[in-house]
Design an enzyme around this catalytic site. Structure first.
Site, PDB file in Angstrom:
ATOM      1  N   ASP A 148       0.945  -1.305   0.037  1.00  0.00           N
ATOM      2  CA  ASP A 148       0.295   0.114   0.103  1.00  0.00           C
ATOM      3  C   ASP A 148       0.914   1.139  -0.122  1.00  0.00           C
ATOM      4  O   ASP A 148       1.885   1.253   0.073  1.00  0.00           O
ATOM      5  CB  ASP A 148      -0.892  -0.155   1.159  1.00  0.00           C
ATOM      6  CG  ASP A 148      -2.405   0.634   1.105  1.00  0.00           C
ATOM      7  OD1 ASP A 148      -2.473   1.346   0.138  1.00  0.00           O
ATOM      8  OD2 ASP A 148      -3.340   0.289   2.009  1.00  0.00           O
ATOM      9  N   GLU A 181      -1.138   1.856  -5.004  1.00  0.00           N
ATOM     10  CA  GLU A 181      -1.046   3.351  -4.721  1.00  0.00           C
ATOM     11  C   GLU A 181      -2.191   4.018  -5.363  1.00  0.00           C
ATOM     12  O   GLU A 181      -1.896   5.310  -5.430  1.00  0.00           O
ATOM     13  CB  GLU A 181       0.369   3.645  -5.297  1.00  0.00           C
ATOM     14  CG  GLU A 181       0.894   3.513  -6.508  1.00  0.00           C
ATOM     15  CD  GLU A 181       0.180   4.421  -7.370  1.00  0.00           C
ATOM     16  OE1 GLU A 181      -1.006   3.724  -8.076  1.00  0.00           O
ATOM     17  OE2 GLU A 181       0.396   5.476  -7.718  1.00  0.00           O
ATOM     18  N   TRP A 182      -3.093   3.413  -5.611  1.00  0.00           N
ATOM     19  CA  TRP A 182      -4.527   3.911  -5.940  1.00  0.00           C
ATOM     20  C   TRP A 182      -4.514   4.651  -7.404  1.00  0.00           C
ATOM     21  O   TRP A 182      -5.262   5.502  -7.721  1.00  0.00           O
ATOM     22  CB  TRP A 182      -5.237   4.897  -5.000  1.00  0.00           C
ATOM     23  CG  TRP A 182      -4.843   4.313  -3.483  1.00  0.00           C
ATOM     24  CD1 TRP A 182      -5.223   3.134  -3.161  1.00  0.00           C
ATOM     25  CD2 TRP A 182      -4.120   5.049  -2.565  1.00  0.00           C
ATOM     26  NE1 TRP A 182      -4.514   3.042  -1.920  1.00  0.00           N
ATOM     27  CE2 TRP A 182      -3.661   4.087  -1.315  1.00  0.00           C
ATOM     28  CE3 TRP A 182      -3.530   6.231  -2.470  1.00  0.00           C
ATOM     29  CZ2 TRP A 182      -3.400   4.469  -0.242  1.00  0.00           C
ATOM     30  CZ3 TRP A 182      -2.787   6.547  -1.333  1.00  0.00           C
ATOM     31  CH2 TRP A 182      -2.793   5.631  -0.083  1.00  0.00           C
ATOM     32  N   GLY A 183      -3.541   4.404  -8.204  1.00  0.00           N
ATOM     33  CA  GLY A 183      -3.419   4.999  -9.515  1.00  0.00           C
ATOM     34  C   GLY A 183      -2.974   6.524  -9.404  1.00  0.00           C
ATOM     35  O   GLY A 183      -2.839   7.186 -10.576  1.00  0.00           O
ATOM     36  N   ASP A 184      -2.352   7.050  -8.191  1.00  0.00           N
ATOM     37  CA  ASP A 184      -1.996   8.354  -8.240  1.00  0.00           C
ATOM     38  C   ASP A 184      -0.811   8.622  -9.032  1.00  0.00           C
ATOM     39  O   ASP A 184      -0.855   9.946  -9.390  1.00  0.00           O
ATOM     40  CB  ASP A 184      -1.721   8.635  -6.768  1.00  0.00           C
ATOM     41  CG  ASP A 184      -3.112   8.834  -5.731  1.00  0.00           C
ATOM     42  OD1 ASP A 184      -3.828   8.614  -6.318  1.00  0.00           O
ATOM     43  OD2 ASP A 184      -3.022   9.130  -4.740  1.00  0.00           O
ATOM     44  N   ASN A 185      -0.102   7.486  -9.291  1.00  0.00           N
ATOM     45  CA  ASN A 185       1.309   7.980  -9.795  1.00  0.00           C
ATOM     46  C   ASN A 185       1.135   7.191 -11.216  1.00  0.00           C
ATOM     47  O   ASN A 185       2.345   6.833 -11.672  1.00  0.00           O
ATOM     48  CB  ASN A 185       2.504   7.478  -8.929  1.00  0.00           C
ATOM     49  CG  ASN A 185       2.573   8.056  -7.608  1.00  0.00           C
ATOM     50  OD1 ASN A 185       2.976   9.351  -7.700  1.00  0.00           O
ATOM     51  ND2 ASN A 185       1.963   7.545  -6.649  1.00  0.00           N
ATOM     52  N   ASP A 203     -10.028   3.576  -2.872  1.00  0.00           N
ATOM     53  CA  ASP A 203     -10.888   2.304  -2.626  1.00  0.00           C
ATOM     54  C   ASP A 203     -12.676   2.197  -3.150  1.00  0.00           C
ATOM     55  O   ASP A 203     -12.926   3.142  -3.408  1.00  0.00           O
ATOM     56  CB  ASP A 203     -10.953   2.329  -1.273  1.00  0.00           C
ATOM     57  CG  ASP A 203      -9.779   2.039  -0.506  1.00  0.00           C
ATOM     58  OD1 ASP A 203      -8.706   1.798  -1.274  1.00  0.00           O
ATOM     59  OD2 ASP A 203      -9.533   1.913   0.792  1.00  0.00           O
TER      60      ASP A 203
HETATM   61  C1  GLA Z   1      -5.946   1.402   1.607  1.00  0.00           C
HETATM   62  C2  GLA Z   1      -6.139   0.524   0.655  1.00  0.00           C
HETATM   63  C3  GLA Z   1      -7.187  -0.571   0.827  1.00  0.00           C
HETATM   64  C4  GLA Z   1      -6.856  -1.315   2.362  1.00  0.00           C
HETATM   65  C5  GLA Z   1      -6.617  -0.156   3.205  1.00  0.00           C
HETATM   66  C6  GLA Z   1      -5.951  -0.862   4.497  1.00  0.00           C
HETATM   67  O1  GLA Z   1      -6.884   2.276   1.994  1.00  0.00           O
HETATM   68  O2  GLA Z   1      -6.301   1.095  -0.709  1.00  0.00           O
HETATM   69  O3  GLA Z   1      -7.449  -1.690   0.093  1.00  0.00           O
HETATM   70  O4  GLA Z   1      -5.711  -2.065   2.008  1.00  0.00           O
HETATM   71  O5  GLA Z   1      -5.772   0.700   2.723  1.00  0.00           O
HETATM   72  O6  GLA Z   1      -5.752   0.119   5.531  1.00  0.00           O
END
Ligand code: GLA
Length: 401
Positions: A148, A181-185, A203
């Site tokens: 993460d 890393e959520w696509g941020d980079n 998420d």
């Molecule tokens: C981030 C991730 C989630 C999960 C939580 C755990 O938000 O994107 O998928 O792993 O952390 O804290």
């Protein structure tokens, strides 16, 4: 001459020592992750029960393999030598014993950590401990690491993920490396040689098309996620998939919405990671998650991510090329009432420009199979007719005659 040879050998050694583990995710990884339902409320018995359910409800047979513990499995502090330890109350037998249990079921075991100093839920992160942590995972026989991106002040994402990739490689046990890393980079631009999958967005949340703000970030429903990242398909392929997040099937949407969600994740060639409580779920949820014909679309060996053909009149039409010249197609009714679909194949020139593939419906006839009802629906010479309920899906496969 001698120096040239030396340089070449050094480069070669560096090459074999610095790449990710190859061949681990030729098709999108399938499994279960604890976060969506349990957050940090996880424990040994829960995980064992989930592993048992993999067999009992046919998930293992359907192809689900990884059981991944997300945030909250660790003790709040490292030990005196800087080693990560499992929370002794939640996991009294430790991680190796849990891995053994999961392996004894013919399944694989995954853990979570974070590139920052602490995980998102405040447990010890891997920053500065990458090689030590990788050795710990290897010694516990871990098969999958979700990594993460919280508390990463001033870290460079590409560099941080490369460090962890190299640490895993050095530790020597093949692990799927799941970048989060959520696509941020824009990891799709640099992570093909770094990880096996990368989260495309922040998420997921269990709603059809909502967005819920949390200050600096927001959770997104199914269609918000799809629409936010509908231009990255060219970066996905065998060994390196766009990850549209753990699924919310069975977590409160209607069965129609769950069916569409599962169909879409299959079309997107996204990892199929369940996020519901496998100990208590309806037969409808089991049926959706274990539909082998839909899963086969997701697991098609070509590993091509599908794409939107059209969404006129609130009908989402998506297409995915499959092996042997077959195609998968979904029609999702976005309206809040039933719609009668009447689709004339002969009026459409359907193809995938990126892959240079065309259905060529003038010279080819395809049989049509309904992947949800498991029945034949005629062929492409006739109009495709079907009533699709609100937010429900018609998913078909076209096979060349
Ligand atoms: C981030 C991730 C989630 C999960 C939580 C755990 O938000 O994107 O998928 O792993 O952390 O804290």
């Amino acid at each position: 001459m001698k120096t040239d040879l030396l340089l070449i050998s050094l480069l070669f050694i560096q090459l074999i020592h610095s790449q990710k583990f190859e061949g681990l995710a030729q098709t999108p990884p399938m499994g279960w992750n604890s976060w969506n339902t349990f957050e940090t409320n996880i424990n040994e018995q829960l995980v064992k029960d989930i592993a048992d359910k993999f067999e009992e409800h046919g998930f293992k047979e359907a192809g689900y393999e990884y059981i991944v513990l997300d945030d909250g499995w660790m003790a709040k502090e490292r030990d005196d030598n800087g080693n990560l330890i499992a929370d002794p109350e939640k996991f009294p037998s430790g991680m190796k014993a849990l891995a053994d249990y999961i392996h004894s079921k013919g399944l694989k075991f995954g853990l979570y950590n974070c590139a920052g100093s602490k995980t998102c839920a405040g447990y010890p992160g891997s920053r500065g401990y990458e090689y030590q942590d990788a050795r710990a995972y290897a010694s516990w026989d871990v098969d999958f690491l979700k990594y993460d991106w919280c508390n990463t002040e001033k870290l460079n994402a590409e560099g941080a993920y490369i460090t962890m990739r190299d640490a895993l490689k050095k530790a020597g046990r093949p692990m799927v490396f799941s970048i989060c890393e959520w696509g941020d980079n824009e990891p799709w631009k640099w992570a093909e040689d770094v990880g096996h999958m990368w989260r495309a967005t922040g998420d997921i949340i269990n709603c059809w098309d909502c967005e819920v703000g949390h200050g600096s970030w927001s959770s997104r429903g199914i269609w918000k996620i799809i629409n936010l990242r509908d231009k990255i398909r060219k970066f996905s392929g065998p060994g390196h998939f766009n990850d549209y997040d753990m699924m919310e099937v069975g977590n409160g949407m209607t069965n129609a919405e769950d069916r569409s969600h599962f169909a879409m994740w299959s079309m997107l060639a996204s990892p199929l990671i369940m996020g519901n409580d496998l100990r208590s779920m309806s037969n409808a949820t089991i049926e959706i998650l274990t539909n082998k014909e839909v899963i086969a679309v997701n697991q098609d060996p070509l590993g091509i991510q599908g794409f939107r053909f059209t969404n006129e009149n609130d009908m989402e039409v998506w297409i995915k090329p499959l092996e042997h010249g077959s195609w998968a197609m979904v029609f999702v009714n976005m309206k809040d009432h039933d719609v009668i679909l009447d689709f004339d194949f002969t009026k459409h020139d359907i193809g995938d420009d990126l892959k240079g593939l065309r259905m060529d419906l003038d010279s080819n006839t395809y049989t049509i199979r309904d992947l949800l009802k498991h029945s034949e629906m005629g062929n492409t010479k006739r109009n495709l007719k079907s009533t699709i309920n609100s937010h429900d899906v018609l998913m078909i496969q076209l096979n060349k005659k």
